[in-house]
Design an enzyme around this catalytic site. Structure first.
Site, mmCIF file in Angstrom:
data_model
loop_
_atom_site.group_PDB
_atom_site.id
_atom_site.type_symbol
_atom_site.label_atom_id
_atom_site.label_comp_id
_atom_site.label_asym_id
_atom_site.label_seq_id
_atom_site.Cartn_x
_atom_site.Cartn_y
_atom_site.Cartn_z
ATOM 1 N N ASP A 156 0.834 -1.210 0.000
ATOM 2 C CA ASP A 156 0.000 0.000 0.000
ATOM 3 C C ASP A 156 0.873 1.265 0.000
ATOM 4 O OD1 ASP A 156 -2.983 0.946 0.538
ATOM 5 O OD2 ASP A 156 -1.735 2.004 1.975
ATOM 6 N N TYR A 266 -1.932 11.516 2.372
ATOM 7 C CA TYR A 266 -2.817 11.767 1.229
ATOM 8 C C TYR A 266 -2.925 13.263 0.939
ATOM 9 C CZ TYR A 266 -4.290 6.909 1.691
ATOM 10 O OH TYR A 266 -4.314 5.541 1.749
ATOM 11 N N HIS A 322 -7.368 -6.514 0.061
ATOM 12 C CA HIS A 322 -6.232 -5.593 -0.081
ATOM 13 C C HIS A 322 -5.099 -5.970 0.885
ATOM 14 C CE1 HIS A 322 -4.223 -1.741 -0.722
ATOM 15 N NE2 HIS A 322 -4.299 -1.453 0.558
#
Ligand SMILES: *[C@@H]1O[C@H](CO)[C@@H](O)[C@H](O)[C@H]1NC(C)=O
Ligand SMILES: *[C@@H]1O[C@H](CO)[C@@H](O)[C@H](O)[C@H]1NC(C)=O
Length: 341
Positions: A156, A266, A322
């Protein structure tokens, strides 16, 4: 002058924030007392859960870098080759528990809490979480541990950094393993033309909002962690993540500033964007392990990453979330072994 991309992303983020806000308002209207209680309920966690001090996972330490002090867990024979683990969002070193126990037989295994996470320092401000700063941390860690290069294993957000790191510092990476994270250039191109990926990435826009994302994570004693890792929508499907593990994730998230550091990754990625297309091609051998179906990343992204490497092997792991390294640990460890041989 604000960049157009930032303005557009914030408008989209505001749209998702409205949905989140009205969702909360609706829950409040239906059950005012219970919801108000949930909104502020946080269990006090002063002592780490026992699983974090399991000796089979190694011993705990801190590395002092130029700007931050990072927490890490280390095990395996001294002098053996270094295997460095970079976790994703919203995780911490513990996501690598199944790989640590396997590879500390013959590697010096180090799993860090990245900047902003768990027991590592959490500098303030979005600017402290740019990709440049995060890569600089990795560049300093390897020599700080007494090594010149490492086998870099990532998932990730850790993967996003590892692609960059292997591209710009190939001499410090002997082999690169990435799990469920595309090359940045592949992602940048793909999200612009894939409506499906655009919708899957909704949270990246939502995270541009201040305060509300942090609140959503912490509501009802960080219940989001339980939903993320074991929920019916995209959580770990096997029984390899249990209540103790969820408690560990809650403990990590509740440390000091909670979720602001991780969410700032982010925010910084959007406000201080990089042109990933200009990254040098990766020369070192790459293994991309892709658990599918992934709720957040379309499977096409794996193939699209191929063109940025000279020597890449892509392995798909079926029926995995994931969180592939925890969901299918035996399969993942075997794929890693085969690649490292
Ligand atoms: C980055 O973090 C350091 C240490 O916490 C702090 O002194 C500095 O002001 C931060 N920088 C920004 C731009 O917020
Ligand atoms: C994936 O799960 C489905 C349904 O549970 C099953 O039929 C299928 O055989 C599984 N595939 C693999 C490769 O494990």
């Amino acid at each position: 002058m604000m960049d157009l991309q930032v303005v557009v992303a914030c408008v989209i983020g505001f749209f998702y924030a409205c949905i989140a806000f009205f969702g909360m308002l609706w829950r409040f209207i239906r059950r005012p007392l219970a919801f108000t209680k949930e909104l502020f309920y946080r269990k006090k966690r002063n002592v780490p859960p026992a699983c974090l001090n399991d000796p089979s996972l190694g011993s705990h330490g801190f590395i002092h870098l130029e700007e931050v002090r990072l927490h890490y867990v280390i095990s395996g024979p001294e002098g053996a080759p270094l295997m460095l683990f970079l976790h994703g969002f919203p995780e911490f070193w513990y996501s690598w528990r199944y790989q640590i126990r396997e590879f500390n037989k013959d590697y010096r295994v180090v799993a860090i809490d990245m900047r902003g996470y768990a027991d590592s320092d959490k500098p303030k401000g979005v600017k402290n979480y740019t990709v440049e700063k995060l890569i600089s941390d990795i560049r300093q860690i390897v020599p700080a541990l007494g090594y010149e290069h490492c086998v870099l294993v990532s998932h990730d957000w850790g993967g996003a950094l590892a692609w960059n790191f292997a591209s710009y510092h190939p001499e410090m990476v002997s082999k690169l393993i990435v799990m469920n994270c595309p090359h940045g250039a592949a992602f940048q191109k793909f999200i612009r033309k894939s409506w499906k990926q655009f919708k899957m990435s909704w949270y990246m826009f939502f995270f541009q909002m201040p305060f509300l994302p942090e609140l959503m994570f912490s509501i009802n004693d960080y219940n989001a962690m339980k939903m993320i890792f074991t929920g019916s929508k995209g959580g770990v499907k096997s029984d390899s993540t249990n209540q103790d593990d969820i408690e560990a994730y809650k403990y990590a998230a509740s440390r000091q500033g909670g979720m602001t550091g991780p969410i700032n990754y982010y925010r910084a990625a959007l406000r201080f964007p990089r042109i990933f297309g200009a990254m040098p091609k990766i020369e070192k051998p790459v293994l991309l392990i892709w658990g599918k179906p992934d709720m957040a990343l379309s499977t096409e992204l794996a193939e699209l990453s191929r063109q940025y490497c000279n020597n890449i092997k892509i392995e798909y792991v079926e029926n995995s979330s994931h969180w592939v390294q925890m969901d299918k640990p035996d399969e993942v460890n075997q794929l890693m072994r085969n690649f490292l041989k």
